[in-house]
Write a protein that holds these residues in place. Structure first.
Motif, PDB file in Angstrom:
ATOM      1  N   ARG A 172       3.606 -13.005   1.292  1.00  0.00           N
ATOM      2  CA  ARG A 172       2.711 -14.066   0.867  1.00  0.00           C
ATOM      3  C   ARG A 172       2.552 -14.782   2.163  1.00  0.00           C
ATOM      4  O   ARG A 172       1.047 -14.832   2.703  1.00  0.00           O
ATOM      5  N   ASP A 173       3.283 -15.057   3.024  1.00  0.00           N
ATOM      6  CA  ASP A 173       3.344 -16.048   4.311  1.00  0.00           C
ATOM      7  C   ASP A 173       2.533 -14.732   5.054  1.00  0.00           C
ATOM      8  O   ASP A 173       1.746 -15.469   6.106  1.00  0.00           O
ATOM      9  N   ASN A 174       2.542 -13.314   5.008  1.00  0.00           N
ATOM     10  CA  ASN A 174       1.736 -12.609   5.918  1.00  0.00           C
ATOM     11  C   ASN A 174       0.551 -12.155   5.423  1.00  0.00           C
ATOM     12  O   ASN A 174      -0.044 -11.298   6.002  1.00  0.00           O
ATOM     13  N   GLY A 175       0.052 -12.626   4.310  1.00  0.00           N
ATOM     14  CA  GLY A 175      -1.227 -12.280   3.815  1.00  0.00           C
ATOM     15  C   GLY A 175      -1.203 -10.852   2.883  1.00  0.00           C
ATOM     16  O   GLY A 175      -2.168 -10.244   2.616  1.00  0.00           O
ATOM     17  N   GLU A 176       0.097 -10.531   2.472  1.00  0.00           N
ATOM     18  CA  GLU A 176      -0.160  -9.321   1.774  1.00  0.00           C
ATOM     19  C   GLU A 176      -0.291  -9.483   0.607  1.00  0.00           C
ATOM     20  O   GLU A 176      -0.841  -8.486  -0.416  1.00  0.00           O
ATOM     21  N   GLU A 226      -6.199  -4.777   2.344  1.00  0.00           N
ATOM     22  CA  GLU A 226      -5.458  -4.473   3.535  1.00  0.00           C
ATOM     23  C   GLU A 226      -3.978  -3.964   3.155  1.00  0.00           C
ATOM     24  O   GLU A 226      -3.714  -2.947   3.896  1.00  0.00           O
ATOM     25  N   ALA A 227      -3.233  -4.786   2.628  1.00  0.00           N
ATOM     26  CA  ALA A 227      -1.989  -4.549   2.395  1.00  0.00           C
ATOM     27  C   ALA A 227      -1.965  -3.359   1.577  1.00  0.00           C
ATOM     28  O   ALA A 227      -0.981  -2.376   1.816  1.00  0.00           O
ATOM     29  N   THR A 251      -1.755  -7.238  -4.573  1.00  0.00           N
ATOM     30  CA  THR A 251      -1.903  -7.115  -2.996  1.00  0.00           C
ATOM     31  C   THR A 251      -3.258  -7.378  -2.434  1.00  0.00           C
ATOM     32  O   THR A 251      -4.367  -7.018  -3.305  1.00  0.00           O
ATOM     33  N   SER A 252      -3.166  -7.708  -1.080  1.00  0.00           N
ATOM     34  CA  SER A 252      -4.512  -7.796  -0.959  1.00  0.00           C
ATOM     35  C   SER A 252      -4.900  -6.298  -0.328  1.00  0.00           C
ATOM     36  O   SER A 252      -4.334  -5.293  -0.445  1.00  0.00           O
ATOM     37  N   ARG A 267      -2.100 -11.459  -2.908  1.00  0.00           N
ATOM     38  CA  ARG A 267      -3.080 -12.177  -3.482  1.00  0.00           C
ATOM     39  C   ARG A 267      -2.852 -13.763  -3.486  1.00  0.00           C
ATOM     40  O   ARG A 267      -1.613 -14.049  -3.953  1.00  0.00           O
ATOM     41  N   PRO A 268      -3.638 -14.523  -3.126  1.00  0.00           N
ATOM     42  CA  PRO A 268      -3.067 -16.047  -3.250  1.00  0.00           C
ATOM     43  C   PRO A 268      -2.714 -16.705  -4.214  1.00  0.00           C
ATOM     44  O   PRO A 268      -1.839 -17.376  -4.331  1.00  0.00           O
ATOM     45  N   GLN A 284       8.022 -13.513  -0.780  1.00  0.00           N
ATOM     46  CA  GLN A 284       7.628 -14.685  -0.082  1.00  0.00           C
ATOM     47  C   GLN A 284       7.132 -14.404   1.386  1.00  0.00           C
ATOM     48  O   GLN A 284       5.997 -14.986   1.960  1.00  0.00           O
TER      49      GLN A 284
END
Length: 190
Positions: free
Chosen positions: A118-122, A175-176, A172-173, A124-125, A115
Motif C-alpha cells: 500500500r505504501d508503495n502504491g501497489e 501498474e502493479a 491492485t493498481s 488500490r487506496p 501494508q
C-alpha cells in the motif's frame, strides 16, 4: 518432524504421545519437558508453518503474499509438517482446541507485506491491508480444503493461481497488476 508425520497420517485423535516420542527418538519425559502434553506438540506443529516458508522467499509487497501462497500450496503437496499444521489447525474443534494463532500469524505476516504494498502504491487506496490479509488466509484455507476434497491437492497450484487471477484486478493498481506474476513455478523452491 516425527510428530508432524504422525499428525499428518493419523490426525490429532489418532496420534499418541508415546508414538511421537518413539518416532522422534525421545523419552516421554523429554517430550513432556519440552511441550507439556500432546496439545503443546500439536500447537508447535500448527504454528511452525511460517518458518517453513518465509525463509524461502525474496520478493516484496503483493508479490511476496502471492509467493507465500504459491510456496504454501506446492509444499502442502510435499511436506508433512505443513500438511499436519494445516490439518491440526482446520480440525482443532474436533479435539477441543480453539487456537487461531496459526491463522493470525499468517494474517499478520501478510498484512505487513500488504501494508508495504500500500505504501508503495501497489494496492488500490480503498483496500485495507489487514482485512485483505485475513481474507487471503481464509480464501487459501478454503481453496486448500476444496482441492483436498476433489483432487487430493493435485490441482492446488492451479486453484491458487485462479484465486489470485480473480482477486488481483480488484485490489491492485493497474501498474502493479501488470508486473505481478501468478505462476505455479513461483511455488517451486527446491
Amino acid at each position: 518432524m516425527a510428530a508432524a508425520e504422525l499428525f499428518d497420517e493419523h490426525g490429532y485423535r489418532g496420534t499418541n504421545v508415546a508414538d511421537i516420542a518413539r518416532r522422534a527418538g525421545l523419552t516421554l519425559g523429554a517430550l513432556y519437558f519440552h511441550y507439556g502434553n500432546k496439545r503443546g506438540v500439536a500447537e508447535a506443529v500448527m504454528n511452525s508453518q511460517p518458518q517453513a516458508i518465509e525463509p524461502l522467499l525474496q520478493s516484496e509487497g503483493v508479490q511476496h503474499v502471492i509467493d507465500i501462497t504459491m510456496v504454501w500450496a506446492r509444499r502442502l503437496q510435499l511436506d508433512p509438517l505443513l500438511r499436519a499444521g494445516v490439518r491440526l489447525a482446520v480440525e482443532q474443534r474436533s479435539h477441543d482446541m480453539s487456537d487461531p494463532t496459526s491463522f493470525n500469524n499468517w494474517a499478520s505476516i501478510m498484512a505487513g507485506y500488504l501494508q508495504e504494498a500500500r505504501d508503495n502504491g501497489e494496492l488500490r487506496p480503498e483496500v485495507d491491508p489487514a482485512a485483505l490479509a485475513r481474507f487471503v488466509v481464509g480464501a487459501c484455507t478454503g481453496v486448500q480444503l476444496y482441492s483436498q476434497l476433489v483432487s487430493c491437492r493435485a490441482d492446488l497450484m492451479d486453484r491458487t493461481c485462479e484465486m489470485w487471477q480473480i482477486l488481483l484486478p480488484g485490489i491492485t493498481s493497474e501498474e502493479a497488476h501488470a508486473r505481478l506474476v501468478v505462476d505455479p513455478a513461483r511455488g517451486c523452491t527446491e
